[in-house]
Design an enzyme around this catalytic site. Sequence first.
Site, mmCIF file in Angstrom:
data_model
loop_
_atom_site.group_PDB
_atom_site.id
_atom_site.type_symbol
_atom_site.label_atom_id
_atom_site.label_comp_id
_atom_site.label_asym_id
_atom_site.label_seq_id
_atom_site.Cartn_x
_atom_site.Cartn_y
_atom_site.Cartn_z
ATOM 1 N N CYS A 182 1.507 -0.345 -9.032
ATOM 2 C CA CYS A 182 2.652 0.154 -8.269
ATOM 3 C C CYS A 182 3.884 0.285 -9.157
ATOM 4 O O CYS A 182 4.529 1.324 -9.176
ATOM 5 C CB CYS A 182 2.932 -0.755 -7.091
ATOM 6 S SG CYS A 182 3.056 -2.481 -7.530
ATOM 7 N N GLU A 224 5.777 -3.352 0.799
ATOM 8 C CA GLU A 224 5.771 -3.029 -0.642
ATOM 9 C C GLU A 224 4.969 -1.744 -0.788
ATOM 10 O O GLU A 224 3.746 -1.757 -0.719
ATOM 11 C CB GLU A 224 5.096 -4.158 -1.441
ATOM 12 C CG GLU A 224 5.788 -5.497 -1.367
ATOM 13 C CD GLU A 224 6.984 -5.607 -2.303
ATOM 14 O OE1 GLU A 224 7.356 -4.605 -2.943
ATOM 15 O OE2 GLU A 224 7.551 -6.704 -2.381
ATOM 16 N N GLY A 241 0.838 -1.193 0.000
ATOM 17 C CA GLY A 241 0.000 0.000 0.000
ATOM 18 C C GLY A 241 0.870 1.240 0.000
ATOM 19 O O GLY A 241 2.003 1.205 -0.481
ATOM 20 N N SER A 242 0.348 2.310 0.571
ATOM 21 C CA SER A 242 1.064 3.585 0.480
ATOM 22 C C SER A 242 2.230 3.657 1.474
ATOM 23 O O SER A 242 2.235 2.964 2.499
ATOM 24 C CB SER A 242 0.093 4.731 0.765
ATOM 25 O OG SER A 242 -0.361 4.641 2.090
ATOM 26 N N THR A 243 3.165 4.518 1.181
ATOM 27 C CA THR A 243 4.319 4.718 2.056
ATOM 28 C C THR A 243 3.862 5.199 3.439
ATOM 29 O O THR A 243 4.362 4.735 4.467
ATOM 30 C CB THR A 243 5.292 5.725 1.411
ATOM 31 O OG1 THR A 243 5.770 5.149 0.190
ATOM 32 C CG2 THR A 243 6.473 6.044 2.317
ATOM 33 N N THR A 279 1.037 4.631 5.093
ATOM 34 C CA THR A 279 0.516 3.540 5.928
ATOM 35 C C THR A 279 1.653 2.591 6.319
ATOM 36 O O THR A 279 1.690 2.087 7.452
ATOM 37 C CB THR A 279 -0.607 2.786 5.181
ATOM 38 O OG1 THR A 279 -1.581 3.725 4.753
ATOM 39 C CG2 THR A 279 -1.263 1.760 6.070
ATOM 40 N N GLY A 280 2.588 2.360 5.416
ATOM 41 C CA GLY A 280 3.740 1.510 5.731
ATOM 42 C C GLY A 280 4.521 2.058 6.920
ATOM 43 O O GLY A 280 4.973 1.300 7.798
HETATM 44 P P1 NAD Z 1 -3.269 2.623 1.545
HETATM 45 O O1 NAD Z 1 -1.986 2.649 2.285
HETATM 46 O O2 NAD Z 1 -4.186 3.767 1.689
HETATM 47 O O3 NAD Z 1 -4.128 1.354 2.013
HETATM 48 C C1 NAD Z 1 -3.599 0.043 1.939
HETATM 49 C C2 NAD Z 1 -4.235 -0.812 3.013
HETATM 50 O O4 NAD Z 1 -3.810 -0.402 4.296
HETATM 51 C C3 NAD Z 1 -5.755 -0.797 3.039
HETATM 52 O O5 NAD Z 1 -6.205 -2.129 3.200
HETATM 53 C C4 NAD Z 1 -6.063 0.037 4.281
HETATM 54 O O6 NAD Z 1 -7.292 -0.257 4.878
HETATM 55 C C5 NAD Z 1 -4.918 -0.354 5.184
HETATM 56 N N1 NAD Z 1 -4.596 0.579 6.267
HETATM 57 C C6 NAD Z 1 -4.829 1.920 6.344
HETATM 58 N N2 NAD Z 1 -4.337 2.422 7.500
HETATM 59 C C7 NAD Z 1 -3.770 1.379 8.172
HETATM 60 C C8 NAD Z 1 -3.053 1.260 9.400
HETATM 61 N N3 NAD Z 1 -2.834 2.308 10.194
HETATM 62 N N4 NAD Z 1 -2.577 0.052 9.750
HETATM 63 C C9 NAD Z 1 -2.752 -1.021 8.960
HETATM 64 N N5 NAD Z 1 -3.433 -0.976 7.776
HETATM 65 C C10 NAD Z 1 -3.926 0.211 7.390
HETATM 66 O O7 NAD Z 1 -2.900 2.343 0.037
HETATM 67 P P2 NAD Z 1 -3.893 2.214 -1.246
HETATM 68 O O8 NAD Z 1 -4.406 3.564 -1.574
HETATM 69 O O9 NAD Z 1 -4.863 1.107 -1.021
HETATM 70 O O10 NAD Z 1 -2.875 1.718 -2.369
HETATM 71 C C11 NAD Z 1 -2.204 2.571 -3.242
HETATM 72 C C12 NAD Z 1 -0.747 2.634 -2.914
HETATM 73 O O11 NAD Z 1 -0.203 1.318 -2.828
HETATM 74 C C13 NAD Z 1 0.087 3.327 -3.974
HETATM 75 O O12 NAD Z 1 1.018 4.186 -3.379
HETATM 76 C C14 NAD Z 1 0.833 2.197 -4.660
HETATM 77 O O13 NAD Z 1 2.031 2.567 -5.270
HETATM 78 C C15 NAD Z 1 1.011 1.228 -3.561
HETATM 79 N N6 NAD Z 1 1.155 -0.137 -4.070
HETATM 80 C C16 NAD Z 1 2.382 -0.728 -3.951
HETATM 81 C C17 NAD Z 1 2.587 -1.998 -4.458
HETATM 82 C C18 NAD Z 1 3.921 -2.683 -4.355
HETATM 83 O O14 NAD Z 1 4.019 -3.870 -4.617
HETATM 84 N N7 NAD Z 1 4.964 -2.002 -3.964
HETATM 85 C C19 NAD Z 1 1.521 -2.667 -5.073
HETATM 86 C C20 NAD Z 1 0.284 -2.020 -5.181
HETATM 87 C C21 NAD Z 1 0.124 -0.750 -4.660
#
Ligand code: NAD
Length: 471
Positions: free
Chosen positions: A279, A245, A223-225, A227-228
């Site tokens: 991504c 990731e 997901g996003s940086t 949230t990571g």
């Molecule tokens: P996001 O971080 O908003 O959400 C991802 C997930 O995290 C969701 O399921 C969300 O409910 C959960 N989440 C939110 N807050 C949380 C917390 N505090 N603790 C634990 N989980 C939490 O990201 P998104 O908008 O769903 O995805 C888009 C982003 O993901 C883009 O930046 C994209 O580049 C990245 N992405 C990366 C890869 C990769 O392999 N590197 C693959 C796909 C997407």
Amino acid sequence: MTADLTTYQGLLEAVTVDGGVEVKDPATAEVIGSTGQASVDDVDAAVQRAKRAQPAWAALGGDKRSEYLNRVADAVEASAEALAELLSREVGKPLNGPNARFEVGAVAGWLRATASFELNDEVLVDDESGTAVLSYRPVGVVGAVGPWNWPMMISTWQFGAALKMGNTVVLKPSEYTPLSVQALVAVVNQVLPEAVLQVVAGGGEIGAALTGHQDVDKVMFTGSTRTGQAIMRSAATDLKRLTLELGGNDAGIMLDDADPKALAEELFWGAFINTGQTCAAMKRLYVPEALYDQVVDELAQQASNAAMGVGLEEHNVLGPLQNQQQYDIVADLVNKAREGGARMVTGGNPDPDQAGYFYPATIVADIDQSNPLVQEEQFGPVLPIIRYTDLDQAIAWANELNVGLGSSVWSSDRQRALTVADRLQAGTTWINQHGAIDPRVPFGGIKKSGFGLEFGLEGLKHVAVPKVTKY
Ligand code: NAD
């Protein structure tokens, strides 16, 4: 009566909860179903079940678990068309092109590849001083959180490797695409023993409850940086192992010996796969002065020819953005590019009367490195093309950002391309292609794109703990 999971209606019936949260098709705004929402107590119960189920799953041994993964792949193939239809309706991605059917095919392909891998013990030392052997053991319970862009495929990347190594898994899908992941898990669980793979639906707070749970031993997050970073902070308490990731802003660099016409289609799909919501898609392209006009024209032609529309109509290959938030990010960045003096070669003017989150495929030329559309991840059907006169400058621009997932070099001269590839800061550099992932080849980011690897034997090591035996 149990639902027939090989049909779309049967799948929907298996995962829809009456009175749950409505899920809408991003192409039409039509309600397609409703999802249940887990509570924090449900997360705890799922983790406890996973913990109890793990020793027996691990005790089966690698060969038996691989048999299970192959049978899971059979089940996915039997439900493939139904799963693709659900993906198409929930994510918006067309059935055709590198989209919904492609994603379901990748799910089965990744499972079979993962089943075939053999991670053997490594004899590190074997001489008069003694013997040292490195082996890999299960971590325990894996908590996996995913995004909305490739919900079935990314969940499979997470649970396939984790299960293979003898862990049990609890998945938390994106709140934007809960049905796709729950449907996939329903199909998979026709085969797997109870509680080996579970899913808890909900928003960020449910993700946080899972990733912060003391009995989760390893977190896999895509997901996003931002949230990571939150997950990494919370992981400190129990020193949980992490695979992150995260976001990217992949650069492509074309060299002056490239053939734009021959590369046009590959360049286009390298950027516009899944309508740009990928991504490791190319998100900015650097082109030398001498080829600039030709590349811009070729890509504008590709963009104009790619049919965009409702996913279930077979001729479409591009779809809507998945959600309003992503639509707003894309529209805002394109507006900033326009305000900065960039040229909209094609696209850039969404139809305000069109239903759904459709943003036209957009090629942006004459744009500066400093423009927000170059500096920030657009994650949509827009490609900025930046002109360069000095290759060192282009490489510096590619490396300037604080993310590093993928990158690419486009050239007719393999050796020259390899020399440039070596200088690019990214987890992967492709040559004359972009985003061409392979289940046998490790994939992961550097800088703020995260750390840890998925796929291949390296991916298996990241869902295991090393154990050394010395005698
Ligand atoms: P996001 O971080 O908003 O959400 C991802 C997930 O995290 C969701 O399921 C969300 O409910 C959960 N989440 C939110 N807050 C949380 C917390 N505090 N603790 C634990 N989980 C939490 O990201 P998104 O908008 O769903 O995805 C888009 C982003 O993901 C883009 O930046 C994209 O580049 C990245 N992405 C990366 C890869 C990769 O392999 N590197 C693959 C796909 C997407």
